[in-house]
Design an enzyme around this catalytic site. Sequence first.
Site, PDB file in Angstrom:
ATOM      1  N   GLU A 171       0.831  -1.212   0.000  1.00  0.00           N
ATOM      2  CA  GLU A 171       0.000   0.000   0.000  1.00  0.00           C
ATOM      3  C   GLU A 171       0.860   1.255   0.000  1.00  0.00           C
ATOM      4  O   GLU A 171       0.550   2.239  -0.683  1.00  0.00           O
ATOM      5  CB  GLU A 171      -0.933  -0.003   1.218  1.00  0.00           C
ATOM      6  CG  GLU A 171      -1.936  -1.133   1.247  1.00  0.00           C
ATOM      7  CD  GLU A 171      -2.867  -1.131   0.051  1.00  0.00           C
ATOM      8  OE1 GLU A 171      -3.152  -0.027  -0.466  1.00  0.00           O
ATOM      9  OE2 GLU A 171      -3.307  -2.211  -0.361  1.00  0.00           O
ATOM     10  N   ASP A 229       3.547  -4.237  -5.924  1.00  0.00           N
ATOM     11  CA  ASP A 229       4.107  -5.525  -5.494  1.00  0.00           C
ATOM     12  C   ASP A 229       5.625  -5.531  -5.649  1.00  0.00           C
ATOM     13  O   ASP A 229       6.358  -6.011  -4.770  1.00  0.00           O
ATOM     14  CB  ASP A 229       3.506  -6.667  -6.321  1.00  0.00           C
ATOM     15  CG  ASP A 229       2.090  -7.022  -5.897  1.00  0.00           C
ATOM     16  OD1 ASP A 229       1.637  -6.513  -4.852  1.00  0.00           O
ATOM     17  OD2 ASP A 229       1.447  -7.798  -6.614  1.00  0.00           O
TER      18      ASP A 229
END
Length: 236
Positions: A72, A153
């Site tokens: 995040e 990611d």
Amino acid sequence: LEDGKLKDGINSLADGMKFPLKKIYVIDGSKRSNHSNAYLFGLFDKRIVLYDTLLEQSKGHDERILGVLCHELGHWALSHLRKTMAVALTHMLFISWLYGKTSHNVEMFQSFGFSDTPHIIGLLLFSEINAPLESILGLAMNWMSRRYEYQADKFASGMNYTNELAEALVTLHIENLSNMNPDPFYSAYHNSHPTMIERLSALGAKPKNMDLTAVSGSKETSSESAEQSQAEKKEN
């Protein structure tokens, strides 16, 4: 979030990235469902929100929560929110301009059997005519969103949270009862996130390197609880 090892780890992660974290909240998502997640919010004073279900499902594995938060925070570090907002505002302005060009088009109304040009009818006709264009734009938005997910990611992987994020992804998909490997064409059109298999492949994470015992244990516990609850209902 109460003081403890997890909170210290989150603050340390935020400090290392110079993320202006002010508070960490826990919301009672368990009152609605078993769905678990975490997100950031705030334009200036940044805050982190954790679902209580995420804390429960990752109990004893704080590193998984840190892996999710690192993902995040990757969105923040790579300015994904600003870029997405810019694209969304541009899209809204374009649609508003396009509607302004067609709202009083007499030929359009007449082709659908209307003799005058009422505003509400024009809005409905425009929505129908614009649907194919919106499908194409939606596909492009999904492509952009999925690209951002891969980048976030990769950011988490660069922070040495590859396996932790991979384990968290598996946990979230199992607990949220998500389709882990849907049809790729269906996923590309309908889903704003890549599938779990695609994300694990991009991370280079392999199941044999993951500690999934807690995940399976969690599911067994949930299954046993569900069976016990059903048995109690039958007895009553």
